[in-house]
Design an enzyme around this catalytic site. Structure first.
Site, short mmCIF file in Angstrom:
data_model
loop_
_atom_site.label_atom_id
_atom_site.label_comp_id
_atom_site.label_asym_id
_atom_site.label_seq_id
_atom_site.Cartn_x
_atom_site.Cartn_y
_atom_site.Cartn_z
N SER A 1 0.81 -1.21 0.00
CA SER A 1 0.00 0.00 0.00
C SER A 1 0.84 1.27 0.00
O SER A 1 1.65 1.48 -0.89
CB SER A 1 -0.96 -0.04 1.19
OG SER A 1 -1.83 1.06 1.14
N HIS A 2 0.68 2.06 1.06
CA HIS A 2 1.33 3.38 1.12
C HIS A 2 2.73 3.29 1.71
O HIS A 2 3.39 4.32 1.86
CB HIS A 2 0.48 4.29 1.99
CG HIS A 2 0.13 3.61 3.28
ND1 HIS A 2 -0.83 2.62 3.34
CD2 HIS A 2 0.63 3.73 4.52
CE1 HIS A 2 -0.89 2.17 4.58
NE2 HIS A 2 -0.02 2.83 5.32
N ASP B 1 -2.33 6.66 -3.31
CA ASP B 1 -1.21 6.00 -2.65
C ASP B 1 -0.58 4.92 -3.52
O ASP B 1 -0.92 4.78 -4.69
CB ASP B 1 -1.64 5.42 -1.30
CG ASP B 1 -2.50 4.18 -1.46
OD1 ASP B 1 -3.24 4.11 -2.46
OD2 ASP B 1 -2.42 3.29 -0.60
N ASP C 1 -0.82 1.72 -3.95
CA ASP C 1 -1.63 0.74 -4.68
C ASP C 1 -2.97 1.31 -5.14
O ASP C 1 -3.83 0.57 -5.63
CB ASP C 1 -1.85 -0.52 -3.84
CG ASP C 1 -2.62 -0.23 -2.57
OD1 ASP C 1 -2.53 0.90 -2.06
OD2 ASP C 1 -3.33 -1.13 -2.07
N ASP D 1 -5.61 2.75 -3.57
CA ASP D 1 -6.90 2.69 -2.88
C ASP D 1 -7.14 3.90 -1.98
O ASP D 1 -8.26 4.11 -1.52
CB ASP D 1 -7.08 1.37 -2.11
CG ASP D 1 -5.97 1.10 -1.12
OD1 ASP D 1 -5.06 1.94 -0.99
OD2 ASP D 1 -6.02 0.04 -0.46
N ARG D 2 -6.10 4.69 -1.72
CA ARG D 2 -6.31 5.88 -0.86
C ARG D 2 -6.45 7.15 -1.69
O ARG D 2 -6.01 7.19 -2.84
CB ARG D 2 -5.12 6.06 0.08
CG ARG D 2 -5.00 4.96 1.09
CD ARG D 2 -3.93 5.28 2.10
NE ARG D 2 -3.97 4.26 3.15
CZ ARG D 2 -3.40 4.38 4.34
NH1 ARG D 2 -2.72 5.47 4.62
NH2 ARG D 2 -3.49 3.42 5.23
N GLU E 1 -10.81 7.21 8.21
CA GLU E 1 -10.07 8.46 8.38
C GLU E 1 -8.70 8.41 7.70
O GLU E 1 -8.09 9.45 7.49
CB GLU E 1 -9.92 8.79 9.87
CG GLU E 1 -9.36 7.67 10.76
CD GLU E 1 -7.97 7.24 10.44
OE1 GLU E 1 -7.13 8.11 10.20
OE2 GLU E 1 -7.71 6.00 10.44
N SER E 2 -8.24 7.20 7.40
CA SER E 2 -6.91 7.02 6.83
C SER E 2 -6.92 7.21 5.32
O SER E 2 -6.28 6.47 4.59
CB SER E 2 -6.39 5.64 7.20
OG SER E 2 -7.35 4.66 6.84
N LYS F 1 -11.35 0.06 -0.84
CA LYS F 1 -11.45 1.50 -0.98
C LYS F 1 -10.83 1.88 -2.32
O LYS F 1 -10.09 1.09 -2.91
CB LYS F 1 -10.78 2.21 0.18
CG LYS F 1 -9.34 1.85 0.42
CD LYS F 1 -8.89 2.45 1.74
CE LYS F 1 -7.46 2.09 2.06
NZ LYS F 1 -7.35 1.15 3.18
C1 G1P Z 1 -3.95 1.54 8.25
C2 G1P Z 1 -5.14 2.45 8.44
C3 G1P Z 1 -6.41 1.70 8.16
C4 G1P Z 1 -6.35 1.09 6.75
C5 G1P Z 1 -5.09 0.27 6.60
C6 G1P Z 1 -4.90 -0.24 5.18
O1 G1P Z 1 -4.03 0.46 9.15
O2 G1P Z 1 -5.17 3.00 9.73
O3 G1P Z 1 -7.50 2.56 8.29
O4 G1P Z 1 -7.46 0.29 6.51
O5 G1P Z 1 -3.94 1.05 6.94
O6 G1P Z 1 -4.82 0.81 4.27
P1 G1P Z 1 -3.23 0.42 10.54
O7 G1P Z 1 -1.78 0.64 10.22
O8 G1P Z 1 -3.76 1.57 11.34
O9 G1P Z 1 -3.55 -0.92 11.12
ZN ZN Z 2 -3.29 1.47 -0.22
#
Ligand code: G1P
Ligand code: ZN
Length: 543
Positions: free
Chosen positions: A113-114, A277, A279, A281-282, A364-365, A376
């Site tokens: 992901s990010h 981000d 991948d 999805d954000r 919120e993320s 997402k």
């Molecule tokens: C984080 C975000 C959460 C999101 C996840 C995947 O997870 O807080 O909302 O779904 O990344 O993108 P966390 O690191 O808090 O477990």
């Molecule tokens: Zn992502």
């Protein structure tokens, strides 16, 4: 071509977290590491024989090599067909769409992901179910159980498959369908949003800056925003996916997407800015000198979704993760919509969407999405915003002002404390849990606690229970803070402190969120004894 049973042994720590298994890339590249986990994915879903899967990733370092290994293992495990994005590229929402569109048995997504990418950064693998959504805990637990007892895995001895051109090929008896990573997804977006209205707005001089952060959404952004919607070349910035994301940290928030923030706060700011981000999805949404908090963005989308052609019938309901602000709840209440609260992580929304209880979901993320897929979806949120702006003919700032005037403003912020030693973070959470029963009635920094608990979720669809999903402390008047540990980090512990306060007096809508939340921040530090436990006074990242 021959199938080999390779002898292996269990590897510690292969427990999928909030979103699949994430580790340092070098760990994934270590002997048998990827292979063990992929075999456990297949075992955990009752085998791969005769099944069809989708495969793709965000293009980070090791993406292509991992894809070749997964293809050989799928073939060796008897899979009938794998649909793979060209060059093993697929954004997470596009993968979710392909899983659903082709009625497959699920998919393997390679992404962290990010998290930054590169040989010394992060890599990840996750499995999505036939509904297109992340595997639920029962399934990831089955995979994890297998990682502790695995003795061998199956792999085909073969050359790499050519996945650089769209078309059909085979690997032993398995069909490999190489598809354009963007086309089907872009077509789906055209069914949901009024491209003509957005195109007209852009033709009228509306300027956009979309920062793909050298990650997967570059090609998607170029095809959709530039080619199909007619925005000028250069609207998509950092549009070429790179194995190390060009050294960027592809997390669309004001800290990491600072180049976009500079553009949007600059003298000649475009009308609309957005970033996605690693991948895809954000999303982050920004107007000229206006930052839209993700919790607010979810609320705005819920209030205005009916303006987009895929949602004219209205919403079945809305869901948000527990730490996300209650801004969406206020919209749901006014519109008479069911509103659900779930633990952090998109996997908890799947049941609600499959059961037609909700249409929109958000976290919120920087995560928002709808039931068009089961992940997402960053570009979806961008297009939804553009559709709303095109119909309402308002600026981002005007939409926000109008929203707060109607629903009040939920001031909100998240403070992340990164790379804390795990035992210190655990000790802090344990101490806080031990105090929860005593907190109600206590007054800290002028705020009186009305409730405090360790959040547990009872899934209304399948009856499953997920406990210890975050400690929440609620004050008189509804202000609150939440503390939980990240389930996606790869080094030490990341503590997330979520802060919220509702303001209904319009004369107070123009505050800086950090100032508006100052008393709650102080109370949270005091109650959780953050500094005493972790030695940290201030967060590493504030969103
Ligand atoms: C984080 C975000 C959460 C999101 C996840 C995947 O997870 O807080 O909302 O779904 O990344 O993108 P966390 O690191 O808090 O477990
Ligand atoms: Zn992502």
């Amino acid at each position: 071509m021959q199938v080999t049973d390779v002898v292996t042994q269990p590897i510690d720590g292969q427990k999928p977290g909030t979103s699949g298994l994430r580790k340092k890339t070098r760990v994934f590249m270590g002997p048998h590491y990827l292979e063990n986990f992929v075999q456990c994915i297949f075992d955990g879903i009752g085998g791969a024989a005769g099944k069809t899967f989708v495969l793709g990733g965000d293009g980070r370092f090791f993406n292509k090599r991992a894809a070749q290994v997964i293809l050989r293992m799928a073939a060796a495990n008897g899979a009938a067909r794998v649909i793979v994005g060209r060059d093993a590229l697929l954004s997470t929402p596009a993968a979710s769409h392909l899983i659903r569109l082709n009625k497959t048995d699920g998919g393997i997504i390679m992404s962290a992901s990010h998290n930054p990418g590169g040989e010394d950064e992060d890599f990840g693998v996750k499995f999505n179910m036939p509904n297109g959504g992340p595997a639920p805990e029962a399934v990831t637990n089955a995979m994890f159980a297998r990682t502790k007892e695995i003795t061998s895995y199956k792999i085909l001895e073969a050359q790499d498959v050519d996945i650089s051109t769209v078309g059909e090929t085979t690997l032993a008896d398995m069909k490999v369908s190489v598809v354009d990573p963007v086309a089907d997804y872009a077509d789906l977006m055209e069914t949901l949003f009024d491209f003509d209205a957005i195109r007209a707005m852009i033709a009228g001089g509306f300027r956009i800056s979309f920062d793909a952060m050298c990650a997967i959404t570059g090609p998607y952004g170029v095809e959709i925003i530039e080619n199909r919607l007619g925005a000028p070349k250069g609207t998509v910035v950092h549009g070429t996916p790179l194995p190390d994301f060009g050294g960027m940290h592809p997390d669309p928030n004001p800290t990491w997407a600072h180049e976009l923030m500079d553009t949007m706060n600059g003298p000649d700011a475009p009308d609309f800015g957005a970033a996605s981000d690693g991948d895809g999805d954000r999303n982050m949404i920004v107007g000229p000198r206006v930052y839209v908090s993700p919790s607010d963005s979810l609320a705005v989308l819920a209030a205005n979704a009916h303006l987009a052609k895929g949602y004219t019938a209205g919403l079945a309901g809305v869901a948000r993760s527990m730490p996300t602000s209650a801004a969406a709840d206020r919209v749901a209440e006014k519109l008479g919509l069911p509103c659900y609260e779930t633990p952090t992580g998109w996997k908890f929304f799947g049941n609600l969407m499959d059961d037609d209880r909700v249409t929109l979901c958000g976290e919120e993320s920087f995560g928002t999405g709808s039931n068009h897929v089961r992940e997402k979806d960053g570009l979806w949120a961008v297009l939804m915003w553009l559709n709303i702006l095109a119909v309402r003919k308002m600026s981002v700032a005007e939409v926000m002002a109008d929203h707060w005037a109607t629903y009040g403003r939920n001031y909100y912020s998240r403070h992340d404390f990164e790379a804390i030693e795990s035992d210190k973070a655990d000790a802090m959470i344990s101490a806080l849990r031990a105090r929860l029963a005593d907190l109600p009635g206590q007054t800290v920094h002028g705020l009186t606690v009305t409730a405090a608990d360790d959040y547990a979720y009872h899934d209304p669809v399948d009856g499953s229970v997920s406990e210890h999903q975050g400690v929440r402390v609620i004050f008189e008047g509804g202000a609150r803070f939440v503390i939980r540990l990240s389930g996606t980090g790869t080094s030490g512990a990341t503590m997330r402190l979520y802060l919220e306060a509702l303001e209904t007096d319009p004369t107070n809508f123009a505050q800086d969120p950090q100032a508006a939340l100052a008393p709650i921040i102080a109370a949270a530090h005091e109650i959780a004894q953050i500094s005493a436990h972790t030695g940290r006074d201030r967060p590493d990242v504030t969103t």
